[in-house]
Write an enzyme that holds these catalytic residues in place. Structure first.
Site, PDB file in Angstrom:
ATOM      1  N   MET A 100     -26.655 -35.514  -3.403  1.00 55.50           N
ATOM      2  CA  MET A 100     -27.592 -34.838  -2.494  1.00 55.50           C
ATOM      3  C   MET A 100     -28.852 -34.378  -3.214  1.00 55.50           C
ATOM      4  O   MET A 100     -29.966 -34.595  -2.740  1.00 55.50           O
ATOM      5  CB  MET A 100     -26.905 -33.627  -1.833  1.00 55.50           C
ATOM      6  CG  MET A 100     -25.784 -33.975  -0.904  1.00 55.50           C
ATOM      7  SD  MET A 100     -26.283 -35.017   0.470  1.00 55.50           S
ATOM      8  CE  MET A 100     -27.155 -33.847   1.497  1.00 55.50           C
ATOM      9  N   ASP A 150     -29.981 -30.781 -14.036  1.00 51.81           N
ATOM     10  CA  ASP A 150     -28.534 -31.001 -14.065  1.00 51.81           C
ATOM     11  C   ASP A 150     -28.009 -30.506 -15.402  1.00 51.81           C
ATOM     12  O   ASP A 150     -28.762 -29.934 -16.199  1.00 51.81           O
ATOM     13  CB  ASP A 150     -28.175 -32.471 -13.783  1.00 51.81           C
ATOM     14  CG  ASP A 150     -26.815 -32.593 -13.093  1.00 51.81           C
ATOM     15  OD1 ASP A 150     -25.784 -32.284 -13.733  1.00 51.81           O
ATOM     16  OD2 ASP A 150     -26.774 -32.977 -11.901  1.00 51.81           O
ATOM     17  N   VAL A 175     -25.175 -28.165  -6.382  1.00 50.69           N
ATOM     18  CA  VAL A 175     -24.136 -28.463  -7.386  1.00 50.69           C
ATOM     19  C   VAL A 175     -22.798 -28.631  -6.661  1.00 50.69           C
ATOM     20  O   VAL A 175     -22.724 -28.566  -5.441  1.00 50.69           O
ATOM     21  CB  VAL A 175     -24.070 -27.355  -8.467  1.00 50.69           C
ATOM     22  CG1 VAL A 175     -25.393 -27.293  -9.227  1.00 50.69           C
ATOM     23  CG2 VAL A 175     -23.733 -25.993  -7.882  1.00 50.69           C
ATOM     24  N   GLU A 225     -19.305 -28.459  -4.806  1.00 53.74           N
ATOM     25  CA  GLU A 225     -18.876 -27.547  -3.733  1.00 53.74           C
ATOM     26  C   GLU A 225     -17.698 -26.711  -4.251  1.00 53.74           C
ATOM     27  O   GLU A 225     -16.532 -26.932  -3.886  1.00 53.74           O
ATOM     28  CB  GLU A 225     -18.478 -28.380  -2.500  1.00 53.74           C
ATOM     29  CG  GLU A 225     -18.192 -27.585  -1.250  1.00 53.74           C
ATOM     30  CD  GLU A 225     -19.449 -27.065  -0.557  1.00 53.74           C
ATOM     31  OE1 GLU A 225     -20.498 -26.951  -1.202  1.00 53.74           O
ATOM     32  OE2 GLU A 225     -19.356 -26.762   0.638  1.00 53.74           O
ATOM     33  N   LYS A 250     -20.818 -22.562  -8.229  1.00 56.02           N
ATOM     34  CA  LYS A 250     -22.023 -22.074  -7.534  1.00 56.02           C
ATOM     35  C   LYS A 250     -22.389 -20.674  -8.034  1.00 56.02           C
ATOM     36  O   LYS A 250     -23.571 -20.374  -8.244  1.00 56.02           O
ATOM     37  CB  LYS A 250     -21.811 -22.059  -6.017  1.00 56.02           C
ATOM     38  CG  LYS A 250     -21.588 -23.465  -5.437  1.00 56.02           C
ATOM     39  CD  LYS A 250     -22.435 -23.718  -4.213  1.00 56.02           C
ATOM     40  CE  LYS A 250     -22.059 -24.972  -3.469  1.00 56.02           C
ATOM     41  NZ  LYS A 250     -22.938 -26.114  -3.676  1.00 56.02           N
ATOM     42  N   SER A 295     -22.082 -27.340   2.176  1.00 53.66           N
ATOM     43  CA  SER A 295     -21.762 -27.820   3.517  1.00 53.66           C
ATOM     44  C   SER A 295     -20.631 -27.031   4.152  1.00 53.66           C
ATOM     45  O   SER A 295     -20.443 -27.105   5.362  1.00 53.66           O
ATOM     46  CB  SER A 295     -21.436 -29.310   3.509  1.00 53.66           C
ATOM     47  OG  SER A 295     -20.753 -29.680   2.375  1.00 53.66           O
ATOM     48  N   HIS A 297     -29.189 -26.776   4.780  1.00 53.07           N
ATOM     49  CA  HIS A 297     -28.153 -27.810   4.779  1.00 53.07           C
ATOM     50  C   HIS A 297     -28.740 -29.158   5.175  1.00 53.07           C
ATOM     51  O   HIS A 297     -29.155 -29.347   6.319  1.00 53.07           O
ATOM     52  CB  HIS A 297     -27.047 -27.388   5.763  1.00 53.07           C
ATOM     53  CG  HIS A 297     -25.893 -28.318   5.808  1.00 53.07           C
ATOM     54  ND1 HIS A 297     -25.169 -28.555   6.956  1.00 53.07           N
ATOM     55  CD2 HIS A 297     -25.322 -29.084   4.859  1.00 53.07           C
ATOM     56  CE1 HIS A 297     -24.220 -29.427   6.700  1.00 53.07           C
ATOM     57  NE2 HIS A 297     -24.292 -29.756   5.433  1.00 53.07           N
ATOM     58  N   ASN A 314     -21.354 -29.543  11.595  1.00 50.45           N
ATOM     59  CA  ASN A 314     -20.027 -29.975  11.150  1.00 50.45           C
ATOM     60  C   ASN A 314     -18.904 -29.454  12.049  1.00 50.45           C
ATOM     61  O   ASN A 314     -17.887 -30.116  12.219  1.00 50.45           O
ATOM     62  CB  ASN A 314     -19.792 -29.587   9.695  1.00 50.45           C
ATOM     63  CG  ASN A 314     -20.553 -30.515   8.761  1.00 50.45           C
ATOM     64  OD1 ASN A 314     -20.991 -31.594   9.182  1.00 50.45           O
ATOM     65  ND2 ASN A 314     -20.729 -30.125   7.522  1.00 50.45           N
TER      66      ASN A 314
HETATM   67  P1  NAD Z   1     -22.286 -34.451  -6.438  1.00 48.49           P
HETATM   68  O1  NAD Z   1     -20.995 -34.261  -7.107  1.00 48.49           O
HETATM   69  O2  NAD Z   1     -22.780 -35.817  -6.194  1.00 48.49           O
HETATM   70  O3  NAD Z   1     -23.433 -33.703  -7.252  1.00 48.49           O
HETATM   71  C1  NAD Z   1     -23.285 -32.439  -7.828  1.00 48.49           C
HETATM   72  C2  NAD Z   1     -24.161 -32.400  -9.058  1.00 48.49           C
HETATM   73  O4  NAD Z   1     -24.194 -31.080  -9.556  1.00 48.49           O
HETATM   74  C3  NAD Z   1     -23.671 -33.296 -10.193  1.00 48.49           C
HETATM   75  O5  NAD Z   1     -24.715 -34.128 -10.623  1.00 48.49           O
HETATM   76  C4  NAD Z   1     -23.278 -32.298 -11.273  1.00 48.49           C
HETATM   77  O6  NAD Z   1     -23.484 -32.800 -12.579  1.00 48.49           O
HETATM   78  C5  NAD Z   1     -24.203 -31.159 -10.953  1.00 48.49           C
HETATM   79  N1  NAD Z   1     -23.760 -29.886 -11.506  1.00 48.49           N
HETATM   80  C6  NAD Z   1     -22.525 -29.364 -11.500  1.00 48.49           C
HETATM   81  N2  NAD Z   1     -22.535 -28.177 -12.138  1.00 48.49           N
HETATM   82  C7  NAD Z   1     -23.797 -27.942 -12.535  1.00 48.49           C
HETATM   83  C8  NAD Z   1     -24.441 -26.907 -13.239  1.00 48.49           C
HETATM   84  N3  NAD Z   1     -23.749 -25.851 -13.669  1.00 48.49           N
HETATM   85  N4  NAD Z   1     -25.756 -26.998 -13.480  1.00 48.49           N
HETATM   86  C9  NAD Z   1     -26.454 -28.069 -13.055  1.00 48.49           C
HETATM   87  N5  NAD Z   1     -25.896 -29.085 -12.391  1.00 48.49           N
HETATM   88  C10 NAD Z   1     -24.590 -29.028 -12.131  1.00 48.49           C
HETATM   89  O7  NAD Z   1     -22.185 -33.616  -5.090  1.00 48.49           O
HETATM   90  P2  NAD Z   1     -23.031 -33.755  -3.745  1.00 48.49           P
HETATM   91  O8  NAD Z   1     -22.322 -34.617  -2.793  1.00 48.49           O
HETATM   92  O9  NAD Z   1     -24.428 -34.019  -4.091  1.00 48.49           O
HETATM   93  O10 NAD Z   1     -22.917 -32.284  -3.174  1.00 48.49           O
HETATM   94  C11 NAD Z   1     -23.695 -31.233  -3.672  1.00 48.49           C
HETATM   95  C12 NAD Z   1     -23.705 -30.087  -2.687  1.00 48.49           C
HETATM   96  O11 NAD Z   1     -24.265 -30.563  -1.464  1.00 48.49           O
HETATM   97  C13 NAD Z   1     -22.345 -29.546  -2.329  1.00 48.49           C
HETATM   98  O12 NAD Z   1     -22.460 -28.157  -2.131  1.00 48.49           O
HETATM   99  C14 NAD Z   1     -22.009 -30.249  -1.034  1.00 48.49           C
HETATM  100  O13 NAD Z   1     -21.115 -29.530  -0.231  1.00 48.49           O
HETATM  101  C15 NAD Z   1     -23.356 -30.296  -0.400  1.00 48.49           C
HETATM  102  N6  NAD Z   1     -23.539 -31.329   0.634  1.00 48.49           N
HETATM  103  C16 NAD Z   1     -23.033 -32.566   0.465  1.00 48.49           C
HETATM  104  C17 NAD Z   1     -23.232 -33.539   1.451  1.00 48.49           C
HETATM  105  C18 NAD Z   1     -22.707 -34.932   1.252  1.00 48.49           C
HETATM  106  O14 NAD Z   1     -22.811 -35.732   2.196  1.00 48.49           O
HETATM  107  N7  NAD Z   1     -22.223 -35.285   0.098  1.00 48.49           N
HETATM  108  C19 NAD Z   1     -23.950 -33.208   2.610  1.00 48.49           C
HETATM  109  C20 NAD Z   1     -24.480 -31.927   2.739  1.00 48.49           C
HETATM  110  C21 NAD Z   1     -24.269 -30.997   1.752  1.00 48.49           C
END
Ligand code: NAD
Length: 738
Positions: free
Chosen positions: A338, A357, A414, A416, A421, A443, A464, A514
């Site tokens: 995301m 990251d 980051v 979920e 977080k 989410s 979101h 959702n």
């Molecule tokens: P993802 O696992 O693809 O990405 C998360 C990223 O965060 C990774 O690159 C990880 O290295 C990084 N990260 C973790 N800890 C960290 C830290 N301490 N400092 C910096 N970076 C860090 O996950 P995603 O699917 O992108 O989801 C991210 C957020 O977006 C979540 O909260 C998720 O619920 C939300 N979200 C996801 C979707 C979806 O369709 N996947 C939709 C809406 C919201």
């Protein structure tokens, strides 16, 4: 010469009048009653003035025109409602006349005896293209930003100002139907290839070329007014047409499931119109237009997909009194699936963004998503190399949090995970100034709970996004218990800047979108466990107007993510929060069968290597005893999907999560494609009447479970014969009429 508010008219030494449409105080030209009055006066002036030999019509804005101002059509709805009670016959006649005003004005231009050329300098939509089609010549600027379209079908109506008749007389019927029933946009070259325009010229040559057409002796007669005119393809009684017309209704039905009266009317107008003299054909179009205007679909779609969407986009929910935000820098923390795309849309809006990251490699990987999207856009000609380079130069990947020290907004995306977080919130707040707003893209985690980790919960908000971020038009903005006005204003300004439509909702598990989506998928689980064949489930959903079947959607979201969410619900809310049959099904899919969805090539569907297409997994029918199709009523399946989602939307209103019906409607269409012809979840209920909806929900509850039981709010509204738009009138505060 007379002066006009919306137009200037300048006649040159050759006797060619240049009409420039430039509405004061508006970013785009649109047809209003005043514009039509003035255009009528200009037409009269050009006809009566013997010195005028011909007319070039153009726009003074960067776009040519967006077409009719749909609020004018809303005015027709109100007129109809008011007058119908008094005199239904007179009301129908009035609507018929109003519906035909543009059409006959354009026809008058076409038959004025003087040549008119439309010089299309920018995007030209709907009524503006219909006006251009009534001109004797059409010249278009050769520019990437110019698009031509008749998109009316997307808001429940159809091109009713001669569009169906002129397009089908300029190009073959199949292309005409395709263009109008989908509302597709045409690039200038495509419009020329179809025969809709005469010339495509460099922008600085536009007016000269248009005037030259007149000087070259352009005949002020439309082809269909010439003796012996034949439509391309020869009309409807040719061997070629015999291939098209028998199949056309079936194709339309496959695409729209009969849910869009506007689309069907296009078919009828073209088929009938091609067999009639032009003026009679226009009258037929006018009759169908009047009919379609009276449908619930047209009313609801115009309200949600045009008026409400525009109002929300312009910041209907933005708190007044907070200064407009400037975004000198935005931080995105978490460069995963995301975060990487959020960084892209931010840079695409011209805002510098730091993408953080855990290490440089992870941050770089995030930026590579922007690189790929840019490369794709350049390859497709949607972006120049320079624009692509500029966009990429705005994205700075880094593991260094100190770069956030001058960010105006930071968005975290980051993992979920509450603990991750929490750590990230603390790390970010250690470097950002007091004024920076913090947004979480979570989410599922309630914003109020996350904000407990913040030193300034009033600056903490949920933003979101939906995936794929670069395509999805909706963003849900979530208010925590302590979120302040400044955070809301900044979030809404940001969403506007990246050209998405926001809905503002209060904090709850699953927020608005959702919560509704889970109901959709849960209903499919119910149907599966009852033994409804999976193909019927998917098809019934599509027939109800959903763009993607629930099982297919679940595969996209990932079946193991559903499992995680269900388990989290049980842990947080107790065992009754998830039906045991649902948990069994999903545990079996994930833990026993390893069917996790599209991402591992198997879920409710099988995903063979391309070019083979996905197909429903045959093993599904062995999981439950299958009911014979003859025992299943498809209408009921369709109703179950729409009603369960609409009930959830009504619950969010009852709980105060959604406070404005426009947001439930627009959010449901843009967020998960809720049957657009209904105008959205609450318009679906209002459209059939709350009383009817309550009766339907009660019937479904008696057969399919308590989740269909109508809520106290709905029962109360039914008793009082209220609609959502009356009870929760979004215009009440500002004193405007709904
Ligand atoms: P993802 O696992 O693809 O990405 C998360 C990223 O965060 C990774 O690159 C990880 O290295 C990084 N990260 C973790 N800890 C960290 C830290 N301490 N400092 C910096 N970076 C860090 O996950 P995603 O699917 O992108 O989801 C991210 C957020 O977006 C979540 O909260 C998720 O619920 C939300 N979200 C996801 C979707 C979806 O369709 N996947 C939709 C809406 C919201």
């Amino acid at each position: 010469m007379s002066t006009y508010t919306n137009f200037t008219v300048e006649t040159d030494a050759d006797g060619i009048a240049l009409i420039t449409w430039d509405m004061p105080g508006k970013s785009m030209n649109v047809f209003t009653v005043e514009v039509m009055d003035e255009l009528e006066a200009i037409l009269k002036q050009t006809v009566e003035d013997a010195a005028i030999k011909g007319v070039v019509f153009t726009s003074g804005k960067s776009t040519f025109s967006g077409g009719a101002d749909l609020t004018m059509i809303r005015g027709m709805f109100s007129m109809l409602q008011d007058e119908r009670a008094r005199d239904p016959q007179a009301a129908a006649q009035k609507l018929f006349d109003a519906a035909g005003r543009m059409s006959w004005l354009f026809r008058a231009i076409e038959t004025s005896g003087k040549p008119w050329v439309s010089a299309i300098n920018g995007t030209c939509m709907g009524g503006a293209l219909e006006l251009s089609l009534a001109c004797h010549g059409r010249v278009v600027s050769n520019s990437k930003s110019v698009k031509l379209a008749l998109p009316e079908v997307k808001v429940g109506i159809f091109p009713g100002a001669g569009g169906t008749q002129r397009v089908s007389r300029l190009t073959d019927a199949q292309s005409a139907l395709q263009m109008m029933t989908t509302g597709q946009s045409l690039a200038p070259a495509r419009a020329k290839a179809m025969g809709l325009v005469h010339q495509v010229v460099e922008p600085d040559q536009l007016i000269t070329a248009a005037k030259q057409m007149i000087k070259d002796g352009l005949k002020p007669v439309a082809p269909w007014d010439e003796k012996g005119f034949k439509a391309p393809g020869g009309g409807v009684w040719t061997p070629q047409a015999a291939q098209l017309w028998p199949a056309a209704p079936a194709i339309l039905r496959r695409e729209t499931a009969g849910n869009y009266p506007g689309a069907l009317a296009i078919l009828k107008c073209v088929y009938e119109g091609l067999q009639l003299p032009f003026d009679t054909a226009l009258k037929v179009e006018q009759r169908y237009f009047t009919q379609v205007l009276q449908t619930t679909e047209a009313f609801s779609m115009i309200r949600s997909l045009f008026i409400s969407m525009q109002e929300l986009g312009k910041g209907a929910r933005r708190p007044a009194g907070v200064e407009k935000s400037e975004f000198r820098k935005v931080g995105v923390v978490g460069a995963g699936f995301m975060g990487a795309s959020i960084a892209y849309v931010t840079a695409a809006a011209g805002i510098p963004v730091v993408l953080i990251d855990r290490d440089q490699a992870a941050a770089d990987k995030g930026k590579s998503v922007s690189e790929k999207l840019v490369a794709d856009s350049i390859a497709k000609g949607r972006m120049t190399k320079e624009e692509g380079e500029k966009l990429l130069s705005l994205v700075t990947p880094t593991p260094d949090y100190a770069t956030l020290s001058d960010a105006d907004l930071v968005i975290e995306a980051v993992f979920e995970d509450r603990a991750v977080k929490k750590a990230v919130i603390e790390q970010i707040e250690a470097v950002i100034p007091e004024t920076t707003v913090f947004a979480s893209n979570t989410s599922t985690l309630p914003i109020t709970g996350l904000a407990e980790n913040s030193k300034r919960p009033d600056q903490f908000i949920g933003v979101h996004f939906f995936s794929p971020v670069e395509k999805m038009m909706l963003t849900e903005v979530i208010l925590g218990k302590d979120t302040g006005d400044k955070a809301l204003a900044v979030a809404l300004d940001f969403v506007a800047k990246i050209k998405k439509t926001p809905i503002v909702v209060n904090d709850t598990r699953g927020f608005f979108v959702n919560r509704c989506v889970f109901r959709y998928i849960n209903e499919a689980y119910d149907m599966l466990t009852e033994g409804v064949p999976a193909a019927m489930i998917e098809n019934a959903a599509k027939m109800a107007g959903m763009p993607v079947g629930p099982l297919s959607l679940n595969d996209e979201v990932a079946v193991d993510l559903s499992q995680k969410i269900m388990k989290a619900s049980i842990a947080d809310l107790g065992p009754n929060s998830v039906k045991p049959e649902h948990m069994d099904l999903i545990d079996k899919m994930v833990d026993v069968l390893d069917r996790r969805g599209r991402k591992n090539g198997q879920g409710f569907y099988d995903y063979p290597a391309k070019p083979a297409k996905k197909s429903l997994w045959p093993g599904l029918k062995d999981l439950y005893h299958q009911k014979p199709a003859s025992e299943i009523d498809v209408e009921t399946l369709k109703q179950r999907f729409l009603v369960t989602i609409a009930l959830e939307a009504a619950r969010t209103v009852e709980e105060g999560i959604v406070t404005d019906p426009r947001e439930a409607d627009v959010g449901s269409i843009l967020g998960f494609g809720f049957a657009p012809y209904t105008g959205g979840t609450l318009s679906y209920i209002d459209g059939m009447g709350v009383k009817t909806f309550v009766a339907l929900a009660e019937k479904l509850a008696s057969q399919y479970g308590d989740h269909f039981a109508p809520t106290p709010l709905l029962k109360d509204m039914a008793a009082k014969s209220e609609t959502f738009y009356e009870r929760f009138n979004p215009y009440a505060e500002v004193g405007k009429a709904a």
